[in-house]
Design an enzyme around this catalytic site. Structure first.
Site, PDB file in Angstrom:
ATOM      1  N   MET A 156       0.631  -1.212  -0.071  1.00 48.57           N
ATOM      2  CA  MET A 156       0.101  -0.101   0.064  1.00 48.57           C
ATOM      3  C   MET A 156       0.830   1.304   0.146  1.00 48.57           C
ATOM      4  SD  MET A 156      -3.100  -0.690   2.752  1.00 48.57           S
ATOM      5  CE  MET A 156      -3.743   0.724   2.556  1.00 48.57           C
ATOM      6  N   VAL A 159       7.608   4.177   2.455  1.00 48.88           N
ATOM      7  CA  VAL A 159       8.291   4.587   3.637  1.00 48.88           C
ATOM      8  C   VAL A 159       9.595   5.443   3.364  1.00 48.88           C
ATOM      9  CG1 VAL A 159       8.886   4.158   6.079  1.00 48.88           C
ATOM     10  CG2 VAL A 159       7.147   2.751   5.133  1.00 48.88           C
ATOM     11  N   ASP A 268      -0.578  -9.782  11.737  1.00 55.11           N
ATOM     12  CA  ASP A 268       0.509  -9.925  10.752  1.00 55.11           C
ATOM     13  C   ASP A 268       1.901  -9.878  11.589  1.00 55.11           C
ATOM     14  OD1 ASP A 268       1.519 -10.394   8.325  1.00 55.11           O
ATOM     15  OD2 ASP A 268       1.819  -8.384   7.703  1.00 55.11           O
TER      16      ASP A 268
END
Length: 411
Positions: A156, A159, A268
């Site tokens: 998504m 960074v 996760d």
């Protein structure tokens, strides 16, 4: 990017590796796995780009290797040099900057349906996909921050390491991929992750400072953890010292317990989400993302049989999530933490990276970590095996229960 030709028994294949180094060995964690060969060590050697050239270094192998017919350990090599490991010959064909990743599938910008790249029309809404040209971010594109370098990317977002312009303090900026920001469903997931992170204030959880949308970019401002991840440490060192692995687990479990008490499940848990700072501390990141993967029917369940080929994530998934896409639970996170601890203690994944639904429909014996690392204490092995019970009812019932047994081991 490093392109390597691998030859054995008269047959050759070429492999392309992104990045500036390639680890070679029997371990499933190696970039180039030479399995089933007794003369190849678990972590045998590394080929790396150094400046404008290449070098190969020994990673503590038992039998070493030969370069152009001469026994070697740590030497500079050139394109075309012959590297011999037993009966396998390696040859670096080319190296250079990483290639741009090529998408094989992409979401429709309008309805979110997953479609093959190059498809002329979306089968969900019938609209023509928008052609996206690659663009570079300017260092000053996020108001109040100066982007320094890219740290990583996920499905998504991307960074970046950044510095605040007012006081030059460090931060991390996570930018939602622009084509996803135009999709309301993806944008909702990104905003939800921000909301979840904002609720969590704990020394072992990566903190979020705020969220913004400027210059066509949607982003969140986060704490920068200057160090690496437990996953990177395993790749670099193999099995971690028992004391070190249990210390990372202790910090991570404290964070997971804190979140669970606030009815937030991570969903996760894996070593790549355990960030290690320069002082030896550990912080948990990527909260909320997996938990909200199933906000609507546009998304395939994260651990469905169809997605079982996902390397890394599926390898840590609890069986009940892997088979049916069941929602995240504390018991599922405890299982994933058990696999993560197994990985840190042994340098190996208990079931490999390619788990499939068929292998999980039957009962199996949880492997003993001491079979991979004989130096582990029996009590440590028992802790890991209980966390990894195939049946959720056989696992610890809570994070507090895990901490009670773990506290005895680290005291």
């Amino acid at each position: 990017m490093i392109r390597i030709k691998v030859s054995r028994d008269g047959e050759s294949i070429e492999r392309i590796f992104q990045g500036q180094s390639v680890d070679i060995g029997r371990s499933r964690e190696s970039d180039l796995v030479l399995d089933g060969l007794s003369y190849v060590s678990r972590r045998h050697c590394r080929i790396a780009v150094e400046g404008a050239g290449l070098c190969i270094s020994d990673l503590g192998s038992r039998h070493g290797f030969m370069v152009n017919g001469r026994p070697s350990r740590d030497v500079v090599i050139d394109v075309g040099d012959q590297i011999r490991i037993g009966q396998v010959t390696l040859e670096v064909v080319a190296f250079g900057p990483d290639d741009e990743p090529q998408e094989t599938v992409r979401p429709c910008e309008f309805c979110g349906k997953i479609m093959a790249t190059g498809t002329p029309f979306c089968t969900g809404c019938g609209r023509r996909p928008v052609h996206r040209r690659k663009s570079r971010l300017r260092k000053d594109q996020i108001p109040g921050y100066r982007l320094i370098r890219k740290l990583g990317a996920g499905g998504m977002g991307i960074v970046f390491e950044a510095r605040r312009e007012d006081d030059d303090s460090p931060a991390a900026i996570k930018i939602l991929k622009p084509h996803l920001a135009r999709n309301p469903s993806y944008l909702a997931r990104f905003v939800e992750e921000t909301r979840v992170l904002t609720m969590l204030k704990h020394p072992n959880i990566v903190q979020i400072f705020g969220r913004g949308s400027e210059n066509g970019l949607t982003y969140i401002e986060m704490e920068l953890v200057e160090g690496s991840s437990a996953r990177h440490l395993i790749r670099k060192e193999g099995a971690l010292r028992e004391e070190r692995a249990l210390g990372i687990a202790w910090a991570t479990i404290r964070a997971l317990d804190y979140a669970a008490q606030r009815r937030i499940i991570h969903g996760d848990v894996k070593p790549s989400n355990f960030l290690l700072d320069m002082r030896g501390g550990a912080k948990l990141c990527d909260f909320g993302l997996a938990r909200f993967m199933r906000l609507n029917s546009l998304f395939t369940p994260l651990f469905s049989p169809e997605s079982s080929g996902r390397k890394g994530t599926a390898a840590y998934a609890a069986p009940e999530r892997f088979l049916s896409g069941a929602k995240p639970t504390v018991e599922g996170d405890i299982y994933s933490m058990g696999v993560s601890l197994f990985h840190m203690l042994t340098g190996e994944l208990p079931f490999g990276t390619n788990r499939d639904a068929r292998s999980l429909t039957s009962r199996y014996d949880v492997p003993d970590p001491r079979d991979f690392n004989a130096d582990l204490r029996p009590a440590t092995s028992m802790l890991v095996k209980r966390m990894m019970s195939h049946d959720p009812s056989g696992r610890y019932a809570s994070w507090q229960a895990v901490q009670q047994d773990l506290a005895v081991l680290i005291s």
